[in-house]
Design a protein around this motif. Structure first.
Motif, mmCIF file in Angstrom:
data_model
loop_
_atom_site.group_PDB
_atom_site.id
_atom_site.type_symbol
_atom_site.label_atom_id
_atom_site.label_comp_id
_atom_site.label_asym_id
_atom_site.label_seq_id
_atom_site.Cartn_x
_atom_site.Cartn_y
_atom_site.Cartn_z
ATOM 1 N N THR A 157 0.825 -1.205 0.000
ATOM 2 C CA THR A 157 0.000 0.000 0.000
ATOM 3 C C THR A 157 0.856 1.250 0.000
ATOM 4 O OG1 THR A 157 -1.548 -1.247 1.350
ATOM 5 C CG2 THR A 157 -1.962 1.105 1.159
ATOM 6 N N GLN A 158 1.833 1.295 0.889
ATOM 7 C CA GLN A 158 2.633 2.509 1.053
ATOM 8 C C GLN A 158 3.903 2.503 0.207
ATOM 9 O OE1 GLN A 158 0.142 3.977 2.262
ATOM 10 N NE2 GLN A 158 1.236 5.151 3.797
ATOM 11 N N ALA A 159 4.294 1.324 -0.312
ATOM 12 C CA ALA A 159 5.539 1.192 -1.092
ATOM 13 C C ALA A 159 6.757 1.707 -0.319
ATOM 14 C CB ALA A 159 5.408 1.895 -2.437
ATOM 15 N N VAL A 160 6.738 1.495 0.990
ATOM 16 C CA VAL A 160 7.876 1.891 1.825
ATOM 17 C C VAL A 160 8.815 0.686 1.984
ATOM 18 C CG1 VAL A 160 8.574 2.680 4.121
ATOM 19 C CG2 VAL A 160 6.601 3.699 3.001
ATOM 20 N N GLY A 161 8.246 -0.434 2.395
ATOM 21 C CA GLY A 161 8.987 -1.698 2.401
ATOM 22 C C GLY A 161 10.120 -1.801 3.399
ATOM 23 N N VAL A 162 9.866 -1.358 4.633
ATOM 24 C CA VAL A 162 10.952 -1.471 5.614
ATOM 25 C C VAL A 162 10.761 -2.636 6.589
ATOM 26 C CG1 VAL A 162 11.636 0.938 5.517
ATOM 27 C CG2 VAL A 162 9.881 0.245 7.151
ATOM 28 N N ILE A 163 9.653 -3.358 6.470
ATOM 29 C CA ILE A 163 9.474 -4.519 7.352
ATOM 30 C C ILE A 163 9.133 -5.753 6.528
ATOM 31 C CG2 ILE A 163 8.839 -3.354 9.500
ATOM 32 C CD1 ILE A 163 5.906 -3.709 8.751
ATOM 33 N N GLY A 164 9.461 -6.902 7.078
ATOM 34 C CA GLY A 164 9.170 -8.155 6.384
ATOM 35 C C GLY A 164 9.407 -9.331 7.307
ATOM 36 N N PRO A 165 9.008 -10.535 6.877
ATOM 37 C CA PRO A 165 9.247 -11.707 7.715
ATOM 38 C C PRO A 165 10.728 -12.083 7.732
ATOM 39 C CG PRO A 165 8.128 -12.314 5.676
ATOM 40 C CD PRO A 165 8.304 -10.837 5.639
ATOM 41 N N MET A 166 11.182 -12.529 8.900
ATOM 42 C CA MET A 166 12.575 -12.942 9.052
ATOM 43 C C MET A 166 12.596 -14.282 9.779
ATOM 44 S SD MET A 166 13.641 -9.401 10.803
ATOM 45 C CE MET A 166 15.370 -9.684 10.800
ATOM 46 N N GLY A 167 13.609 -15.075 9.538
ATOM 47 C CA GLY A 167 13.757 -16.350 10.232
ATOM 48 C C GLY A 167 12.828 -17.403 9.663
ATOM 49 N N ARG A 168 12.850 -18.586 10.286
ATOM 50 C CA ARG A 168 12.044 -19.702 9.786
ATOM 51 C C ARG A 168 11.323 -20.413 10.931
ATOM 52 N NH1 ARG A 168 13.801 -22.408 4.830
ATOM 53 N NH2 ARG A 168 14.907 -20.842 3.630
ATOM 54 N N GLY A 169 10.246 -21.110 10.566
ATOM 55 C CA GLY A 169 9.526 -21.939 11.523
ATOM 56 C C GLY A 169 9.145 -21.172 12.773
ATOM 57 N N PHE A 170 9.374 -21.786 13.930
ATOM 58 C CA PHE A 170 8.989 -21.187 15.213
ATOM 59 C C PHE A 170 9.667 -19.836 15.435
ATOM 60 C CE2 PHE A 170 9.634 -20.994 19.917
ATOM 61 C CZ PHE A 170 8.292 -20.857 20.263
ATOM 62 N N LYS A 171 10.823 -19.651 14.819
ATOM 63 C CA LYS A 171 11.595 -18.411 15.028
ATOM 64 C C LYS A 171 11.218 -17.314 14.028
ATOM 65 C CE LYS A 171 13.933 -19.055 18.629
ATOM 66 N NZ LYS A 171 13.615 -18.161 19.744
ATOM 67 N N THR A 172 10.207 -17.551 13.197
ATOM 68 C CA THR A 172 9.800 -16.508 12.245
ATOM 69 C C THR A 172 9.266 -15.298 13.006
ATOM 70 O OG1 THR A 172 9.134 -18.236 10.699
ATOM 71 C CG2 THR A 172 8.342 -16.013 10.229
ATOM 72 N N LYS A 173 9.682 -14.138 12.574
ATOM 73 C CA LYS A 173 9.150 -12.907 13.178
ATOM 74 C C LYS A 173 9.123 -11.818 12.112
ATOM 75 C CE LYS A 173 13.429 -10.934 14.916
ATOM 76 N NZ LYS A 173 14.113 -10.342 16.036
ATOM 77 N N ILE A 174 8.413 -10.734 12.417
ATOM 78 C CA ILE A 174 8.371 -9.598 11.504
ATOM 79 C C ILE A 174 9.350 -8.551 12.028
ATOM 80 C CG2 ILE A 174 6.920 -7.859 10.395
ATOM 81 C CD1 ILE A 174 6.061 -10.753 9.779
ATOM 82 N N GLY A 175 10.191 -8.068 11.150
ATOM 83 C CA GLY A 175 11.170 -7.071 11.585
ATOM 84 C C GLY A 175 11.764 -6.348 10.403
ATOM 85 N N SER A 176 12.776 -5.570 10.690
ATOM 86 C CA SER A 176 13.453 -4.803 9.645
ATOM 87 C C SER A 176 14.809 -5.439 9.355
ATOM 88 C CB SER A 176 13.667 -3.361 10.100
ATOM 89 O OG SER A 176 12.438 -2.811 10.482
ATOM 90 N N ALA A 177 15.366 -5.092 8.206
ATOM 91 C CA ALA A 177 16.627 -5.688 7.785
ATOM 92 C C ALA A 177 17.687 -5.571 8.876
ATOM 93 C CB ALA A 177 17.106 -4.997 6.510
ATOM 94 N N TRP A 178 18.459 -6.621 9.040
ATOM 95 C CA TRP A 178 19.522 -6.711 10.058
ATOM 96 C C TRP A 178 18.992 -6.410 11.459
ATOM 97 C CZ3 TRP A 178 20.803 -4.036 5.415
ATOM 98 C CH2 TRP A 178 21.546 -4.815 4.539
ATOM 99 N N GLU A 179 17.702 -6.711 11.660
ATOM 100 C CA GLU A 179 17.082 -6.554 12.985
ATOM 101 C C GLU A 179 17.206 -5.132 13.530
ATOM 102 O OE1 GLU A 179 16.822 -9.581 15.576
ATOM 103 O OE2 GLU A 179 17.262 -11.178 14.138
ATOM 104 N N GLN A 180 17.248 -4.164 12.648
ATOM 105 C CA GLN A 180 17.345 -2.780 13.117
ATOM 106 C C GLN A 180 16.003 -2.318 13.687
ATOM 107 O OE1 GLN A 180 19.911 -0.162 10.374
ATOM 108 N NE2 GLN A 180 18.839 -1.569 9.052
ATOM 109 N N PRO A 181 16.029 -1.450 14.698
ATOM 110 C CA PRO A 181 14.763 -0.907 15.200
ATOM 111 C C PRO A 181 14.123 -0.005 14.139
ATOM 112 C CG PRO A 181 16.646 0.120 16.301
ATOM 113 C CD PRO A 181 17.193 -0.976 15.445
ATOM 114 N N LEU A 182 12.823 0.203 14.248
ATOM 115 C CA LEU A 182 12.101 1.021 13.253
ATOM 116 C C LEU A 182 12.700 2.415 13.122
ATOM 117 C CD1 LEU A 182 8.308 0.265 13.756
ATOM 118 C CD2 LEU A 182 9.694 -0.155 11.726
ATOM 119 N N ASN A 183 13.288 2.878 14.201
ATOM 120 C CA ASN A 183 13.874 4.211 14.209
ATOM 121 C C ASN A 183 15.078 4.336 13.274
ATOM 122 O OD1 ASN A 183 13.802 6.777 15.267
ATOM 123 N ND2 ASN A 183 15.435 6.361 16.720
#
Ligand code: FES
Length: 238
Positions: A162-188
């Protein structure tokens, strides 16, 4: 000429264009199928399995991604379907931080509402290992608490599609899958524009607006910082 498909949903005959999903066809027939991960035209990925229906196939299908076919006979509300949805919901809850009372989304949470709708009251039925994530509250406006995330990816779709910003996405696999930013950087520390569309898309309390009242309170109580209080502007008589 449009290619139409005829099918039956809960005994109601419906005719829709080929390529329509069972979920959309059911809507047209006035039949409500519960959904959590679905956002029309934005996030149709069949992730949460709350919308499962019985078409007579060997396995239940996710209505949000299941295309209609001629002569299909769909059942959306049998005891087996309701029980399967409840189990799916209980499994989602098994790795969800259930401190609802102090959650920013309490009483406005789609997951909570779904539990009420499906009669799930034993929220600890499946006990096991749970992920424990640090809360990312470094952004000036958005807090991410992955302990409440159900991996529906609605925030990812809002940010990317929608926003075409693209700073978050799924990371990891299986039980360890989470949503975050590249290299686990904070949103800031990424190119987040603080638009808040991820918050609007989130069905739980995994994303919420930073409480500015609390931020000011913390600042006032931080002895390492000097707070200069500006006088209010004088109000001029008309
Ligand atoms: Fe269909 Fe989530 S709404 S799988």
């Amino acid at each position: 000429m449009e290619n139409l498909v005829k099918l039956t949903i809960d005994g109601v005959s419906v005719e829709v264009p080929a390529g329509t999903t069972v979920l959309e066809a059911a809507k047209k027939a006035g039949i409500n199928i519960p959904t959590l991960c679905y956002l029309k035209d934005i996030n149709q990925i069949g992730a949460c399995r709350m919308c499962i229906v019985d078409t007579g196939a060997r396995a239940f299908g996710a209505a949000c991604v299941l295309p209609v076919s001629n002569g299909m006979n769909v059942k959306t509300n049998t005891p087996k379907i309701r029980e399967a949805r409840r189990v799916n919901l209980e499994l989602l809850l098994s790795n969800h931080d259930k401190k609802c009372l102090d959650c920013a989304r309490n009483q406005k949470c789609e997951l909570q509402q779904m539990c009420q709708d499906l009669g799930v009251d034993d929220v600890d039925k499946y006990k096991g290992k749970m992920n424990e994530y640090d809360i990312d509250d470094l952004s000036p406006s958005i807090v991410r608490n992955n302990n409440k995330c159900i991996l529906c990816r609605r925030c990812v779709a809002a940010c990317n599609n929608t926003q075409a910003v693209g700073v978050i996405g799924p990371m990891g696999r299986g039980f360890k899958t989470k949503i975050g930013s590249a290299w686990e950087q904070p949103l800031n520390d990424v190119a987040c524009i603080n638009c808040g569309q991820c918050i609007a898309a989130c069905p739980t309390g995994a994303l919420y607006e930073k409480d500015s009242t609390k931020a000011v309170w913390d600042l006032l109580n931080d002895e390492t910082k000097t707070v200069v209080v500006q006088p209010a502007p004088a109000v001029r008589a008309a």
